[in-house]
Design a protein around this motif. Structure first.
Motif, mmCIF file in Angstrom:
data_model
loop_
_atom_site.group_PDB
_atom_site.id
_atom_site.type_symbol
_atom_site.label_atom_id
_atom_site.label_comp_id
_atom_site.label_asym_id
_atom_site.label_seq_id
_atom_site.Cartn_x
_atom_site.Cartn_y
_atom_site.Cartn_z
ATOM 1 N N ASP A 1 0.826 -1.206 0.000
ATOM 2 C CA ASP A 1 0.000 0.000 0.000
ATOM 3 C C ASP A 1 0.862 1.257 0.000
ATOM 4 O O ASP A 1 0.548 2.237 -0.665
ATOM 5 C CB ASP A 1 -0.947 0.021 1.201
ATOM 6 C CG ASP A 1 -2.048 -1.015 1.101
ATOM 7 O OD1 ASP A 1 -2.243 -1.587 0.006
ATOM 8 O OD2 ASP A 1 -2.699 -1.271 2.130
ATOM 9 N N ASN A 2 1.943 1.219 0.762
ATOM 10 C CA ASN A 2 2.845 2.365 0.826
ATOM 11 C C ASN A 2 3.425 2.673 -0.557
ATOM 12 O O ASN A 2 3.422 3.819 -1.001
ATOM 13 C CB ASN A 2 3.960 2.089 1.832
ATOM 14 C CG ASN A 2 4.874 3.262 2.036
ATOM 15 O OD1 ASN A 2 5.693 3.560 1.181
ATOM 16 N ND2 ASN A 2 4.743 3.913 3.171
ATOM 17 N N ILE A 3 3.912 1.648 -1.225
ATOM 18 C CA ILE A 3 4.524 1.842 -2.543
ATOM 19 C C ILE A 3 3.469 2.169 -3.595
ATOM 20 O O ILE A 3 3.649 3.058 -4.423
ATOM 21 C CB ILE A 3 5.340 0.595 -2.944
ATOM 22 C CG1 ILE A 3 6.536 0.439 -1.985
ATOM 23 C CG2 ILE A 3 5.810 0.682 -4.396
ATOM 24 C CD1 ILE A 3 7.299 -0.863 -2.125
ATOM 25 N N SER A 4 2.344 1.473 -3.545
ATOM 26 C CA SER A 4 1.289 1.679 -4.538
ATOM 27 C C SER A 4 0.598 3.034 -4.415
ATOM 28 O O SER A 4 -0.082 3.461 -5.344
ATOM 29 C CB SER A 4 0.238 0.569 -4.433
ATOM 30 O OG SER A 4 0.826 -0.669 -4.770
ATOM 31 N N SER A 5 0.777 3.700 -3.285
ATOM 32 C CA SER A 5 0.160 5.020 -3.121
ATOM 33 C C SER A 5 0.807 6.060 -4.030
ATOM 34 O O SER A 5 0.256 7.137 -4.243
ATOM 35 C CB SER A 5 0.230 5.474 -1.661
ATOM 36 O OG SER A 5 1.566 5.732 -1.278
ATOM 37 N N ASN A 6 1.966 5.736 -4.590
ATOM 38 C CA ASN A 6 2.603 6.611 -5.570
ATOM 39 C C ASN A 6 1.822 6.492 -6.876
ATOM 40 O O ASN A 6 1.642 5.398 -7.401
ATOM 41 C CB ASN A 6 4.069 6.192 -5.764
ATOM 42 C CG ASN A 6 4.831 7.118 -6.666
ATOM 43 O OD1 ASN A 6 4.356 7.503 -7.727
ATOM 44 N ND2 ASN A 6 6.019 7.471 -6.247
ATOM 45 N N ASP A 7 1.358 7.610 -7.393
ATOM 46 C CA ASP A 7 0.522 7.620 -8.596
ATOM 47 C C ASP A 7 1.223 7.055 -9.831
ATOM 48 O O ASP A 7 0.577 6.771 -10.832
ATOM 49 C CB ASP A 7 0.045 9.039 -8.903
ATOM 50 C CG ASP A 7 -0.915 9.556 -7.853
ATOM 51 O OD1 ASP A 7 -1.573 8.731 -7.191
ATOM 52 O OD2 ASP A 7 -1.005 10.788 -7.696
ATOM 53 N N LEU A 8 2.526 6.901 -9.778
ATOM 54 C CA LEU A 8 3.284 6.405 -10.928
ATOM 55 C C LEU A 8 3.392 4.882 -10.939
ATOM 56 O O LEU A 8 3.859 4.294 -11.901
ATOM 57 C CB LEU A 8 4.690 7.014 -10.926
ATOM 58 C CG LEU A 8 4.753 8.538 -10.721
ATOM 59 C CD1 LEU A 8 6.192 9.002 -10.691
ATOM 60 C CD2 LEU A 8 3.973 9.267 -11.779
ATOM 61 N N VAL A 9 2.944 4.252 -9.841
ATOM 62 C CA VAL A 9 3.044 2.805 -9.694
ATOM 63 C C VAL A 9 1.750 2.138 -10.148
ATOM 64 O O VAL A 9 0.667 2.508 -9.721
ATOM 65 C CB VAL A 9 3.353 2.422 -8.226
ATOM 66 C CG1 VAL A 9 3.313 0.914 -8.032
ATOM 67 C CG2 VAL A 9 4.719 2.979 -7.816
ATOM 68 N N LYS A 10 1.896 1.137 -11.007
ATOM 69 C CA LYS A 10 0.750 0.371 -11.503
ATOM 70 C C LYS A 10 0.427 -0.793 -10.582
ATOM 71 O O LYS A 10 -0.726 -1.037 -10.238
ATOM 72 C CB LYS A 10 1.068 -0.136 -12.916
ATOM 73 C CG LYS A 10 -0.042 -0.880 -13.607
ATOM 74 C CD LYS A 10 0.396 -1.251 -15.021
ATOM 75 C CE LYS A 10 -0.670 -2.011 -15.763
ATOM 76 N NZ LYS A 10 -0.207 -2.362 -17.120
ATOM 77 N N GLU A 11 1.460 -1.561 -10.186
ATOM 78 C CA GLU A 11 1.301 -2.730 -9.312
ATOM 79 C C GLU A 11 2.531 -2.856 -8.419
ATOM 80 O O GLU A 11 3.620 -2.423 -8.789
ATOM 81 C CB GLU A 11 1.200 -4.026 -10.117
ATOM 82 C CG GLU A 11 -0.037 -4.231 -10.916
ATOM 83 C CD GLU A 11 0.023 -5.562 -11.642
ATOM 84 O OE1 GLU A 11 -0.556 -6.532 -11.130
ATOM 85 O OE2 GLU A 11 0.675 -5.624 -12.708
ATOM 86 N N CYS A 12 2.336 -3.492 -7.285
ATOM 87 C CA CYS A 12 3.454 -3.758 -6.380
ATOM 88 C C CYS A 12 3.160 -5.017 -5.582
ATOM 89 O O CYS A 12 2.027 -5.234 -5.155
ATOM 90 C CB CYS A 12 3.653 -2.583 -5.437
ATOM 91 S SG CYS A 12 4.905 -2.899 -4.190
ATOM 92 N N VAL A 13 4.178 -5.849 -5.395
ATOM 93 C CA VAL A 13 4.067 -7.056 -4.578
ATOM 94 C C VAL A 13 5.325 -7.162 -3.719
ATOM 95 O O VAL A 13 6.430 -6.967 -4.214
ATOM 96 C CB VAL A 13 3.929 -8.319 -5.452
ATOM 97 C CG1 VAL A 13 3.985 -9.571 -4.607
ATOM 98 C CG2 VAL A 13 2.645 -8.283 -6.252
#
Length: 143
Positions: free
Chosen positions: A37-49
């Motif tokens: 959630d922390n990483i995905s909150s960046n508007d430039l990120v599509k997906e993160c795992v």
């Protein structure tokens, strides 16, 4: 995340259990969704795992796989620096991924879920292939 329940062991360092995506430390459990959630909150990120990988110092350290939105691929180094700084400033120390990797896409199982087993295997292979100089640089960047 859905999957099999698998319990970790108590230790001073975090353990991400890739099947349920739990981080264990000193009898407390934390969900990897905090990292994602922390990483995905960046508007430039599509997906993160976030998955668990082993390095030469510790077993089961967090690694983040990040897929950027297509229009930002050419700025991946700049964006990664922003993501690392945000994680370092907003997550608890043991939640900050030790390794970050920007990829074009994430693998899925036949059931349409993230393939955590494959990501962990690829992550361990990636860490093993890094030279000592590259590992030191990664650690400096993250700190």
């Amino acid at each position: 995340h859905y999957g099999y329940i698998k319990y970790g062991t108590n230790s001073q360092s975090p353990t991400i259990n890739n099947y349920m995506m739990r981080i264990w430390i000193n009898d407390n459990v934390y969900i990897s969704d905090t990292i994602e959630d922390n990483i995905s909150s960046n508007d430039l990120v599509k997906e993160c795992v976030a998955v668990s990988v082993d390095d030469e110092v510790e077993e089961h350290v967090p690694m983040a796989y990040i897929v950027l939105k297509d229009e930002y691929i050419d700025k991946k180094d700049e964006i990664l620096d922003v993501i690392i700084k945000k994680c370092s400033n907003t997550l608890k120390e043991y939640e900050v991924p030790k390794y970050f990797r920007i990829v074009d896409s994430l693998p899925y199982t036949q059931n349409g879920k993230y393939d955590f087993v494959r990501l962990e295997k690829e992550g361990n292979e990636y860490i093993t292939a890094l030279s000592n100089a590259e590992k030191k640089q990664l650690k400096k960047t993250i700190i």
